[in-house]
Design a protein around this motif. Sequence first.
Motif, PDB file in Angstrom:
ATOM      1  N   LYS A 135      34.056 -18.715 -27.463  1.00 12.76           N
ATOM      2  CA  LYS A 135      34.061 -19.155 -28.855  1.00 12.76           C
ATOM      3  C   LYS A 135      33.427 -18.077 -29.765  1.00 12.76           C
ATOM      4  N   ALA A 136      32.320 -17.525 -29.298  1.00 13.01           N
ATOM      5  CA  ALA A 136      31.648 -16.479 -30.084  1.00 13.01           C
ATOM      6  C   ALA A 136      32.536 -15.234 -30.192  1.00 13.01           C
ATOM      7  N   LYS A 161      22.344  -0.813 -37.346  1.00 11.04           N
ATOM      8  CA  LYS A 161      23.676  -1.378 -37.057  1.00 11.04           C
ATOM      9  C   LYS A 161      23.675  -2.516 -36.032  1.00 11.04           C
ATOM     10  N   ALA A 162      22.645  -2.587 -35.192  1.00  9.39           N
ATOM     11  CA  ALA A 162      22.662  -3.614 -34.136  1.00  9.39           C
ATOM     12  C   ALA A 162      21.957  -4.906 -34.551  1.00  9.39           C
ATOM     13  N   VAL A 163      21.274  -4.902 -35.694  1.00  8.48           N
ATOM     14  CA  VAL A 163      20.405  -6.047 -36.027  1.00  8.48           C
ATOM     15  C   VAL A 163      21.203  -7.342 -36.224  1.00  8.48           C
ATOM     16  N   ALA A 164      22.179  -7.333 -37.132  1.00 10.28           N
ATOM     17  CA  ALA A 164      22.958  -8.561 -37.380  1.00 10.28           C
ATOM     18  C   ALA A 164      23.682  -8.986 -36.100  1.00 10.28           C
ATOM     19  N   TYR A 165      24.166  -7.985 -35.356  1.00  7.40           N
ATOM     20  CA  TYR A 165      24.888  -8.296 -34.115  1.00  7.40           C
ATOM     21  C   TYR A 165      23.960  -8.980 -33.104  1.00  7.40           C
ATOM     22  N   ASP A 166      22.754  -8.464 -32.952  1.00  4.94           N
ATOM     23  CA  ASP A 166      21.805  -9.061 -32.008  1.00  4.94           C
ATOM     24  C   ASP A 166      21.421 -10.475 -32.425  1.00  4.94           C
ATOM     25  N   VAL A 167      21.274 -10.678 -33.722  1.00  6.02           N
ATOM     26  CA  VAL A 167      20.965 -12.022 -34.226  1.00  6.02           C
ATOM     27  C   VAL A 167      22.132 -12.954 -33.879  1.00  6.02           C
ATOM     28  N   PHE A 168      23.339 -12.492 -34.172  1.00  6.71           N
ATOM     29  CA  PHE A 168      24.535 -13.305 -33.895  1.00  6.71           C
ATOM     30  C   PHE A 168      24.600 -13.684 -32.418  1.00  6.71           C
ATOM     31  N   GLU A 169      24.430 -12.691 -31.555  1.00  6.78           N
ATOM     32  CA  GLU A 169      24.560 -12.933 -30.114  1.00  6.78           C
ATOM     33  C   GLU A 169      23.472 -13.860 -29.589  1.00  6.78           C
ATOM     34  N   ASN A 170      22.260 -13.674 -30.085  1.00  6.45           N
ATOM     35  CA  ASN A 170      21.157 -14.534 -29.638  1.00  6.45           C
ATOM     36  C   ASN A 170      21.346 -15.971 -30.102  1.00  6.45           C
ATOM     37  N   VAL A 171      21.853 -16.142 -31.311  1.00 11.41           N
ATOM     38  CA  VAL A 171      21.991 -17.490 -31.870  1.00 11.41           C
ATOM     39  C   VAL A 171      23.264 -18.172 -31.359  1.00 11.41           C
ATOM     40  N   PHE A 172      24.362 -17.432 -31.281  1.00 11.55           N
ATOM     41  CA  PHE A 172      25.635 -18.074 -30.956  1.00 11.55           C
ATOM     42  C   PHE A 172      26.182 -17.712 -29.575  1.00 11.55           C
ATOM     43  N   ILE A 229      32.259 -25.374 -36.724  1.00 11.16           N
ATOM     44  CA  ILE A 229      31.731 -24.095 -37.233  1.00 11.16           C
ATOM     45  C   ILE A 229      30.953 -24.358 -38.520  1.00 11.16           C
ATOM     46  N   THR A 230      29.704 -23.943 -38.529  1.00 11.48           N
ATOM     47  CA  THR A 230      28.825 -24.225 -39.670  1.00 11.48           C
ATOM     48  C   THR A 230      28.852 -23.085 -40.697  1.00 11.48           C
ATOM     49  N   GLN A 231      28.273 -23.373 -41.872  1.00  9.30           N
ATOM     50  CA  GLN A 231      28.157 -22.339 -42.910  1.00  9.30           C
ATOM     51  C   GLN A 231      27.339 -21.146 -42.396  1.00  9.30           C
ATOM     52  N   GLN A 232      26.268 -21.453 -41.654  1.00  9.32           N
ATOM     53  CA  GLN A 232      25.431 -20.367 -41.114  1.00  9.32           C
ATOM     54  C   GLN A 232      26.233 -19.466 -40.181  1.00  9.32           C
ATOM     55  N   MET A 233      27.092 -20.098 -39.378  1.00 10.52           N
ATOM     56  CA  MET A 233      27.889 -19.306 -38.437  1.00 10.52           C
ATOM     57  C   MET A 233      28.904 -18.451 -39.191  1.00 10.52           C
ATOM     58  N   ILE A 234      29.564 -19.045 -40.182  1.00 11.60           N
ATOM     59  CA  ILE A 234      30.533 -18.285 -41.001  1.00 11.60           C
ATOM     60  C   ILE A 234      29.846 -17.069 -41.624  1.00 11.60           C
ATOM     61  N   ASP A 235      28.676 -17.300 -42.217  1.00 16.96           N
ATOM     62  CA  ASP A 235      27.967 -16.206 -42.901  1.00 16.96           C
ATOM     63  C   ASP A 235      27.578 -15.095 -41.922  1.00 16.96           C
ATOM     64  N   LEU A 236      27.124 -15.510 -40.756  1.00 19.00           N
ATOM     65  CA  LEU A 236      26.703 -14.510 -39.778  1.00 19.00           C
ATOM     66  C   LEU A 236      27.900 -13.765 -39.175  1.00 19.00           C
ATOM     67  N   ILE A 237      29.013 -14.478 -38.981  1.00 16.63           N
ATOM     68  CA  ILE A 237      30.250 -13.830 -38.500  1.00 16.63           C
ATOM     69  C   ILE A 237      30.668 -12.757 -39.518  1.00 16.63           C
ATOM     70  N   GLY A 238      30.664 -13.142 -40.808  1.00 12.68           N
ATOM     71  CA  GLY A 238      31.059 -12.210 -41.863  1.00 12.68           C
ATOM     72  C   GLY A 238      30.110 -11.015 -41.924  1.00 12.68           C
ATOM     73  N   THR A 239      28.829 -11.291 -41.848  1.00 11.12           N
ATOM     74  CA  THR A 239      27.832 -10.218 -41.920  1.00 11.12           C
ATOM     75  C   THR A 239      27.959  -9.272 -40.734  1.00 11.12           C
ATOM     76  N   VAL A 292      35.908 -15.070 -30.023  1.00  8.83           N
ATOM     77  CA  VAL A 292      37.037 -15.343 -30.927  1.00  8.83           C
ATOM     78  C   VAL A 292      36.553 -15.336 -32.378  1.00  8.83           C
ATOM     79  N   ALA A 293      35.374 -15.934 -32.605  1.00 14.11           N
ATOM     80  CA  ALA A 293      34.838 -16.010 -33.964  1.00 14.11           C
ATOM     81  C   ALA A 293      34.534 -14.620 -34.520  1.00 14.11           C
ATOM     82  N   ARG A 294      33.865 -13.791 -33.728  1.00 12.44           N
ATOM     83  CA  ARG A 294      33.471 -12.488 -34.290  1.00 12.44           C
ATOM     84  C   ARG A 294      34.651 -11.533 -34.458  1.00 12.44           C
ATOM     85  N   THR A 295      35.615 -11.563 -33.505  1.00 17.14           N
ATOM     86  CA  THR A 295      36.760 -10.647 -33.639  1.00 17.14           C
ATOM     87  C   THR A 295      37.729 -11.147 -34.728  1.00 17.14           C
ATOM     88  N   GLY A 296      37.931 -12.464 -34.765  1.00 21.89           N
ATOM     89  CA  GLY A 296      38.770 -13.031 -35.829  1.00 21.89           C
ATOM     90  C   GLY A 296      38.128 -12.748 -37.175  1.00 21.89           C
TER      91      GLY A 296
END
Length: 293
Positions: A204-205, A188-199, A134-144, A207-211
């Motif tokens: 794994k995605a 409201k969907a922007v960060a989510y769409d970015v997350f889904e497209n990238v990860f 899990i990278t820093q970018q993924m952590i930041d995007l999960i949090g966002t 577990v990461a987003r719900t956790g």
Amino acid sequence: MNAKVNITNRAGASFPVRRMQFDFNNVPEYWMDGSAGLTHFMTALSALFPAGEKFFIDSVRAVRQHPAIKDNEALQKEISGFIGQEAMHTHEHANFNASAQKFGHDVDCLEQYTHTAIQSFRKSAAFMGKPFGITQQMIDLIGTTALEHFTATIASELLRNEHIQALMTDETMKTMWLWHAVEENEHKAVAYDVFENVFGKGVKAYVARTGGLALAMVVLFLVQSYFVARLLKEDNQLNIESLKDIYTYGYSPSKGIISGMGKEMLAYFKPGFHPNDLDTVSLLEHWKAKLGF
Ligand SMILES: [Fe+2]
Ligand SMILES: [Fe+2]
């Protein structure tokens, strides 16, 4: 409207960027219906925004050139709109926070604390996630993505909860919070769409987003409650009356803004969830017309 507003959509996103210029000079000290408890509850939220929303912008910006979304023209436009809206929120909340300083409420210190907390938390999470790829970018995007679900949900609750709206007796503050609430739902969907497209949408995605949401909510609750207690204590207002107001309009089942969020917050745990599953279209139309947007 008691604010200068300049609406632009240079990015061509599905929502505009409204440049607001609120004048906080005449906002009374206890602008939530004279209640110190409720005022400090909202101020504690406001203290989180400048560093919090900058973190959202940085997280999305960091993956903007990712191969999975680099050429996605529609999403790139939405990202530009998202950055524009969040930058305006940061600007206006920072101005309000600075204006609260004149009453001796040290919101500046809470803003700094938020910045430090976010930076140390994101770095520790990336350190712990490293062995699992899990990278820093993924952590930041999960949090966002998690915190954007929270802001969209508390925002739609604010747009629906007439008890809270009735307590916003200062027009400037009422307009600021409602403007922010409308825009949180527009993007409201922007960060989510970015997350889904990238990860992706795999296990794994999920577990990461719900956790990430579960953890983010615990941290957010602790930090915001600490801010409220600190503001009240410094103001000599940490008493039964303040706490009763916070319970009634924050957490009670009948009127509380936080307790009203339960169902929508839990929707995030559904596999295949998307923010647009929670329909706020007519709610937004109603408020945009009312606010003259
Ligand atoms: Fe925002
Ligand atoms: Fe947002």
